[in-house]
Motif scaffolding. Structure first.
Motif, short mmCIF file in Angstrom:
data_model
loop_
_atom_site.label_atom_id
_atom_site.label_comp_id
_atom_site.label_asym_id
_atom_site.label_seq_id
_atom_site.Cartn_x
_atom_site.Cartn_y
_atom_site.Cartn_z
N ASP A 1 0.84 -1.21 0.00
CA ASP A 1 0.00 0.00 0.00
C ASP A 1 0.87 1.25 0.00
O ASP A 1 0.46 2.30 -0.50
CB ASP A 1 -0.91 0.02 1.24
N ASP A 2 2.04 1.13 0.60
CA ASP A 2 2.93 2.28 0.72
C ASP A 2 4.02 2.20 -0.37
O ASP A 2 4.72 1.19 -0.48
CB ASP A 2 3.58 2.28 2.11
N THR B 1 7.61 1.30 0.74
CA THR B 1 7.80 -0.14 1.00
C THR B 1 8.01 -0.87 -0.32
O THR B 1 8.90 -1.71 -0.46
CB THR B 1 6.57 -0.70 1.73
N HIS C 1 10.98 9.61 3.70
CA HIS C 1 9.70 10.03 3.13
C HIS C 1 9.94 10.70 1.78
O HIS C 1 9.04 11.23 1.16
CB HIS C 1 8.94 10.96 4.08
N TYR D 1 1.19 5.21 -8.14
CA TYR D 1 0.75 5.64 -6.81
C TYR D 1 0.60 7.16 -6.88
O TYR D 1 1.54 7.87 -7.27
CB TYR D 1 1.80 5.34 -5.75
N ARG E 1 -0.50 10.44 -4.43
CA ARG E 1 -0.78 10.81 -3.03
C ARG E 1 -2.23 11.26 -2.92
O ARG E 1 -2.65 12.14 -3.68
CB ARG E 1 0.16 11.93 -2.60
N ARG F 1 -6.72 5.44 3.04
CA ARG F 1 -5.46 5.19 2.34
C ARG F 1 -4.78 6.49 1.95
O ARG F 1 -5.41 7.40 1.41
CB ARG F 1 -5.72 4.38 1.05
N ALA F 2 -3.49 6.53 2.20
CA ALA F 2 -2.72 7.74 1.89
C ALA F 2 -2.36 7.82 0.41
O ALA F 2 -2.04 8.88 -0.11
CB ALA F 2 -1.46 7.77 2.74
N TRP F 3 -2.41 6.66 -0.27
CA TRP F 3 -2.01 6.62 -1.68
C TRP F 3 -3.08 5.91 -2.50
O TRP F 3 -3.59 4.87 -2.10
CB TRP F 3 -0.68 5.88 -1.84
#
Ligand SMILES: Cc1cc2nc3c(=O)[nH]c(=O)nc-3n(C[C@H](O)[C@H](O)[C@H](O)COP(=O)(O)O)c2cc1C
Length: 216
Positions: free
Chosen positions: A24-25, A28, A71, A197, A199, A207-209
């Protein structure tokens, strides 16, 4: 005389990527792919093409080395170089990791900011002495008369600093904090897998993305 390269053709493979395979990130996900790329023992795993465009919008691209991923993506350079001037006029940039031995490409886009002086100091002091001297001696992107001018300047700086070489204020890091990343996996028949992805602003469904598949 032109050179026809149209017969040079590679076949991309069977290894696919599905949404379910993706973290999801994006950081990662980047970390997973980076380790797989690094496992192929490339000459310099951290090299990446950095694109910028100054106030006039004329694009430019060159390789840099990514020295950290948190980040954002951190690289170091001369703030008075051509890229430094471009990023001062237009603090947006793009990175393109071309990991061809694993048939992958990762693209990253977003605003760029200078890292803190503490981060620049810490990285500068970790560099080999010869590189530190070069960072002081080289007015990056300026015209020089010949190689001997560079070597003379390097020797002067080296002699001037028998101990520690202080970091010049115009040499330091940038952090590109992406709002968009794309992971590309080469597939047969040029029907490649691409996932972007974006933002989410504000956060969508926790979800952030937002992750979307793109046509190849
Ligand atoms: C593999 C590779 C890695 C490089 N890494 C850096 C780097 O981390 N920082 C840097 O300033 N230049 C690096 N360079 C040199 C740049 O590509 C470029 O020549 C230089 O930064 C001047 O660019 P500019 O005139 O567009 O500012 C690297 C070049 C190569 C080929």
């Amino acid at each position: 005389m032109g050179k026809d390269l149209s017969h040079l053709r590679e076949t991309y493979g069977e290894r696919g990527v599905d949404r379910a395979d993706l973290a999801d990130d994006p950081f990662t996900q980047f970390g997973r792919w980076f380790e797989e790329w690094r496992a192929t023992d490339p000459y310099d795993a951290t090299a990446v093409a950095l694109a910028a465009a100054g106030g006039e919008g004329r694009p430019s691209v060159r390789n840099v080395l990514v020295k950290g991923v948190d980040h954002g993506f951190v690289f170091f350079t001369n703030y008075q170089s051509a890229k430094g001037a471009e990023l001062a006029a237009n603090p947006q940039a793009a990175l393109c990791f071309g990991w061809l031995d694993v048939e992958r490409q990762v693209r990253v886009v977003g605003p760029v900011e200078q890292v803190s002086v503490e981060e620049s100091d810490a990285y500068f002091s970790s560099r080999p002495r010869g590189s530190q001297v070069a960072a002081v001696a080289s007015d990056q992107s300026r015209v020089v008369a010949d190689r001997s001018e560079l070597e003379r300047r390097w020797a002067e700086v080296e002699a001037r600093h028998p101990g520690e070489v202080p970091r010049p204020a115009h040499w330091g890091g940038y952090r590109l904090v992406p709002d968009e990343l794309e992971f590309w996996q080469g597939r047969r028949n040029r029907l490649h897998d691409r996932f972007r992805y974006r933002r989410a602003d504000p956060i969508e469904a926790g979800r952030a993305w937002v992750i979307e598949r793109l046509a190849p």
